[in-house]
Design a protein around this motif. Structure first.
Motif, PDB file in Angstrom:
ATOM      1  N   GLU A  67       0.717  -0.979   0.112  1.00 40.59           N
ATOM      2  CA  GLU A  67      -0.315  -0.312   0.162  1.00 40.59           C
ATOM      3  C   GLU A  67       0.770   1.128  -0.354  1.00 40.59           C
ATOM      4  N   VAL A  68       1.926   1.119   0.019  1.00 41.00           N
ATOM      5  CA  VAL A  68       2.880   2.507   0.161  1.00 41.00           C
ATOM      6  C   VAL A  68       3.973   2.156  -0.998  1.00 41.00           C
ATOM      7  N   ALA A  69       4.244   2.974  -1.286  1.00 39.47           N
ATOM      8  CA  ALA A  69       5.160   3.209  -2.736  1.00 39.47           C
ATOM      9  C   ALA A  69       6.081   4.822  -2.712  1.00 39.47           C
ATOM     10  N   GLY A  70       6.823   4.417  -3.298  1.00 36.45           N
ATOM     11  CA  GLY A  70       7.674   5.850  -3.903  1.00 36.45           C
ATOM     12  C   GLY A  70       8.836   5.517  -4.707  1.00 36.45           C
ATOM     13  N   LEU A  71       9.418   6.476  -4.364  1.00 41.20           N
ATOM     14  CA  LEU A  71      10.377   6.467  -6.355  1.00 41.20           C
ATOM     15  C   LEU A  71      12.009   6.879  -5.239  1.00 41.20           C
ATOM     16  N   ASN A  72      13.328   6.580  -5.378  1.00 39.57           N
ATOM     17  CA  ASN A  72      13.596   7.334  -4.782  1.00 39.57           C
ATOM     18  C   ASN A  72      15.183   7.422  -5.722  1.00 39.57           C
ATOM     19  N   SER A  73      16.155   8.014  -5.731  1.00 39.21           N
ATOM     20  CA  SER A  73      17.646   8.811  -6.624  1.00 39.21           C
ATOM     21  C   SER A  73      18.058   7.753  -5.601  1.00 39.21           C
ATOM     22  N   THR A  74      19.123   7.401  -7.650  1.00 42.08           N
ATOM     23  CA  THR A  74      20.450   6.448  -6.503  1.00 42.08           C
ATOM     24  C   THR A  74      21.748   7.248  -6.707  1.00 42.08           C
ATOM     25  N   TYR A  75      22.547   8.185  -7.216  1.00 38.21           N
ATOM     26  CA  TYR A  75      23.379   8.426  -7.266  1.00 38.21           C
ATOM     27  C   TYR A  75      24.761   8.445  -6.653  1.00 38.21           C
ATOM     28  N   ALA A  76      25.355   8.244  -6.696  1.00 37.58           N
ATOM     29  CA  ALA A  76      26.887   9.106  -5.510  1.00 37.58           C
ATOM     30  C   ALA A  76      27.609   9.951  -5.459  1.00 37.58           C
ATOM     31  N   ALA A  77      28.116  10.099  -4.893  1.00 35.17           N
ATOM     32  CA  ALA A  77      29.259  11.107  -4.135  1.00 35.17           C
ATOM     33  C   ALA A  77      29.722  11.371  -5.392  1.00 35.17           C
ATOM     34  N   ASP A  78      30.579  10.608  -6.473  1.00 34.50           N
ATOM     35  CA  ASP A  78      31.376  11.217  -7.278  1.00 34.50           C
ATOM     36  C   ASP A  78      30.883  10.844  -8.734  1.00 34.50           C
ATOM     37  N   THR A  79      29.332  10.198  -8.743  1.00 32.64           N
ATOM     38  CA  THR A  79      28.954  10.081 -10.130  1.00 32.64           C
ATOM     39  C   THR A  79      27.345   9.899  -9.399  1.00 32.64           C
ATOM     40  N   LEU A  80      26.567  10.277 -10.878  1.00 37.78           N
ATOM     41  CA  LEU A  80      25.425  10.359 -11.530  1.00 37.78           C
ATOM     42  C   LEU A  80      24.967   9.070 -11.302  1.00 37.78           C
ATOM     43  N   ILE A  81      25.193   8.250 -12.382  1.00 41.50           N
ATOM     44  CA  ILE A  81      25.381   7.035 -12.030  1.00 41.50           C
ATOM     45  C   ILE A  81      26.304   5.751 -11.253  1.00 41.50           C
ATOM     46  N   THR A  82      24.966   5.295  -9.911  1.00 42.71           N
ATOM     47  CA  THR A  82      26.556   4.976  -8.711  1.00 42.71           C
ATOM     48  C   THR A  82      26.781   3.545  -9.211  1.00 42.71           C
ATOM     49  N   ASP A  83      27.151   2.773  -8.343  1.00 39.77           N
ATOM     50  CA  ASP A  83      27.359   1.120  -8.634  1.00 39.77           C
ATOM     51  C   ASP A  83      26.860   1.031  -7.208  1.00 39.77           C
ATOM     52  N   SER A  84      27.016  -0.428  -7.020  1.00 42.66           N
ATOM     53  CA  SER A  84      26.127  -1.111  -5.563  1.00 42.66           C
ATOM     54  C   SER A  84      27.076  -1.357  -4.469  1.00 42.66           C
ATOM     55  N   ALA A  85      28.379  -0.761  -4.356  1.00 40.36           N
ATOM     56  CA  ALA A  85      29.280  -0.580  -2.908  1.00 40.36           C
ATOM     57  C   ALA A  85      28.882   1.173  -2.110  1.00 40.36           C
ATOM     58  N   ALA A  86      28.888   2.034  -3.355  1.00 41.17           N
ATOM     59  CA  ALA A  86      28.221   3.111  -2.965  1.00 41.17           C
ATOM     60  C   ALA A  86      26.580   2.955  -3.371  1.00 41.17           C
ATOM     61  N   ALA A  87      26.303   2.670  -3.676  1.00 42.35           N
ATOM     62  CA  ALA A  87      24.843   2.969  -3.512  1.00 42.35           C
ATOM     63  C   ALA A  87      23.962   1.579  -1.782  1.00 42.35           C
ATOM     64  N   GLY A  88      25.503   0.687  -1.694  1.00 44.60           N
ATOM     65  CA  GLY A  88      24.614   0.202  -0.793  1.00 44.60           C
ATOM     66  C   GLY A  88      24.804   0.571   0.668  1.00 44.60           C
ATOM     67  N   THR A  89      25.729   1.712   0.464  1.00 41.86           N
ATOM     68  CA  THR A  89      25.979   2.178   1.793  1.00 41.86           C
ATOM     69  C   THR A  89      24.785   3.275   1.953  1.00 41.86           C
ATOM     70  N   ALA A  90      25.073   3.692   1.075  1.00 41.17           N
ATOM     71  CA  ALA A  90      23.641   4.902   1.294  1.00 41.17           C
ATOM     72  C   ALA A  90      22.483   4.188   2.158  1.00 41.17           C
ATOM     73  N   LEU A  91      21.892   3.005   1.168  1.00 38.16           N
ATOM     74  CA  LEU A  91      21.438   2.077   1.594  1.00 38.16           C
ATOM     75  C   LEU A  91      21.463   1.382   3.502  1.00 38.16           C
ATOM     76  N   ALA A  92      22.300   1.322   3.298  1.00 33.10           N
ATOM     77  CA  ALA A  92      22.336   1.157   4.950  1.00 33.10           C
ATOM     78  C   ALA A  92      23.025   1.374   5.935  1.00 33.10           C
ATOM     79  N   SER A  93      23.827   3.031   5.633  1.00 29.60           N
ATOM     80  CA  SER A  93      23.869   3.930   6.585  1.00 29.60           C
ATOM     81  C   SER A  93      23.928   5.411   6.306  1.00 29.60           C
ATOM     82  N   GLY A  94      23.333   5.699   5.028  1.00 28.21           N
ATOM     83  CA  GLY A  94      22.417   6.656   4.453  1.00 28.21           C
ATOM     84  C   GLY A  94      23.321   7.653   4.875  1.00 28.21           C
ATOM     85  N   VAL A  95      24.782   7.685   4.129  1.00 27.78           N
ATOM     86  CA  VAL A  95      26.111   8.272   3.878  1.00 27.78           C
ATOM     87  C   VAL A  95      25.543   7.990   2.129  1.00 27.78           C
TER      88      VAL A  95
END
Length: 477
Positions: A67-95
């Motif tokens: 019932e709850v939905a949304g959209l998430n942006s994913t860019y990394a600190a140094d690139t607009l197209i992220t990889d799983s390391a930067a994205a995983g760190t963002a999802l795991a730590s909010g950074v």
């Protein structure tokens, strides 16, 4: 005076908006479900396939019904197209951090993860994946390293992490360099080490009180174990990643599914009176999309949804204590649903006969093109569902096989051109298009249900998902 009153009023409104809701509930059980490479197209396409396969247009993926939905942006600190390391760190730590970095900020400082914060609160924790356990997304929840490629070091971080339930692939980073077991992993591959030392992390886990399930023997034992009686578990089934779901179903059925690993994790962790925090990754959705493999994407997305179903069944038993959040870390492949050549339609029936993956079989496995064109075309017909080639398709495959004979490669990861061409022809028959063999910067769908799920709704950056979860659980990241 009136200006002062207005300022104070605005401050009070801001405080009210930013503060947690009065009387907000706090979940005791949290499922953080991450589909690697899982964009909107991958979710919708897989649902269409289920409808075609079951001949029922009412069928939906469970993740698409929350019932709850949304959209998430994913860019990394140094690139607009992220990889799983930067994205995983963002999802795991909010950074936000740089591409390739695990559990550290862009300056190289360690950041606390949700798993680590949960442990400090006394909660049981689990990390489950269909990739190597040392791969970027799962690693981001328990390790800290300047490079995702330092998987031997990441494996050692797991030993120190205190995570109660660990399951996935990647035996090679946990065993001493001298160890080798022929045909020993859960899909019959030789178990050998990628380490440069004689550290035996599996033995160290065992000495620390973990029950260990390793390789083929571990897979067999896993299926026969009563996990309600287990306290801590490490399960490493394969030398590298676990098999694609399409091949697990058709060839490697003894390998535990993502849903079965999730169920086992629940049985181990739910005994903790403080609750649990579990991260579950459908990791090979991303790998299939890198290979532009439509059926690989579909079956691994369905397997991920079945793991969500296991979490949802638990939620229904504990509706006032459970939160499920489903996200992706980024989109992979630039998957488009529709092409000019076929008009306004998709044809899922073109994909029903496929039994193998592009990457593990056509690109690098037993189905790899090695010079025998007739044998390769016969294999595509029998195993990949690619028969009755028209003149254009036959010519494209002929050129691709000739390029392979000349040592040429295709795509960012330099795969066999015959494999990628076969993937593209099959995709086009279904009217699917791919813009790339790497990640894209497109936004990612989020869905959630359970306690305070509404707090994850709307447009958010990926860091806000972790921050919202931490705030909800009274964690300090």
């Amino acid at each position: 005076m009136q200006g002062i009153k207005k300022t104070v009023g605005l401050c009070m409104v801001a405080l009210f908006i930013s503060a947690p809701a009065i009387g907000a509930e706090q979940p005791k059980y949290v499922f953080y479900m991450i589909g690697d490479g899982l964009g909107a197209s991958q979710r919708q396409f897989s649902e269409f396939f289920v409808r075609e396969k079951e001949q029922d247009n009412s069928k939906e993926l469970l993740m698409n019904t929350f019932e709850v939905a949304g959209l998430n942006s994913t860019y990394a600190a140094d690139t607009l197209i992220t990889d799983s390391a930067a994205a995983g760190t963002a999802l795991a730590s909010g950074v936000k951090t740089n591409k390739g970095v695990i559990g550290k900020d862009a300056k190289g400082n360690d950041v606390k993860t949700l798993v680590e914060a949960a442990e400090l609160e006394g909660m049981a924790t689990g990390i489950i994946t269909t990739t190597r356990l040392t791969h970027a997304t799962p690693a981001a929840f328990a390790a800290h390293n300047i490079s995702r490629n330092n998987e031997n070091e990441i494996a050692e971080d797991y030993l120190k992490s205190g995570v109660d339930f660990l399951a996935g692939g990647g035996i090679r980073h946990f065993i001493p360099k001298s160890m080798k077991i022929e045909n020993g992993d859960a899909i019959g591959k030789t178990i050998k080490s990628k380490r440069k030392d004689e550290k035996n992390l599996v033995a160290a886990f065992h000495q620390s009180g973990y029950s260990t399930f390793i390789g083929m023997e571990g897979a067999k034992a896993f299926g026969a174990t009563d996990f309600t009686k287990e306290e801590k578990v490490v399960a490493l089934f394969t030398y590298t990643h676990m098999p694609y779901e399409i091949e697990r179903i058709n060839t490697y059925s003894a390998v535990p599914s993502l849903a079965e690993m999730t169920q086992a994790g629940i049985e181990v962790l739910q005994k903790d009176n403080d609750g649990f925090f579990m991260m579950v990754e459908g990791g090979r959705i991303d790998h299939a999309a890198h290979a532009n493999d439509p059926t690989g994407v579909i079956y691994d997305t369905i397997a991920f949804d079945e793991a969500i179903k296991v979490a949802y069944d638990f939620y229904q038993q504990h509706p006032k204590e459970t939160l499920i959040v489903v996200v992706g870390d980024h989109e992979t492949g630039g998957m488009g649903l529709g092409m000019d050549s076929k008009g306004y339609k998709l044809d899922m029936s073109q994909l029903l006969a496929t039994r193998i993956s592009v990457e593990d079989t056509l690109a690098y496995g037993k189905g790899q093109y090695k010079g025998d064109k007739a044998a390769y075309l016969a294999f595509l017909k029998n195993e990949f569902g690619l028969d009755n080639l028209n003149e254009s398709e036959a010519a494209r495959l002929e050129r691709a096989m000739t390029d392979a004979d000349a040592g040429q490669t295709s795509g960012y990861y330099k795969v066999n051109p015959a494999a990628l061409t076969a993937a593209h022809i099959l995709s086009e028959r279904a009217n699917i298009n791919w813009t790339t063999t790497i990640h894209t910067a497109t936004m990612i769908p989020m869905s959630a249900t359970g306690v305070e799920a509404q707090r994850f709704a709307g447009f958010k950056d990926n860091t806000e998902i972790a921050d919202t979860m931490a705030d909800l659980l009274n964690f300090t990241l």
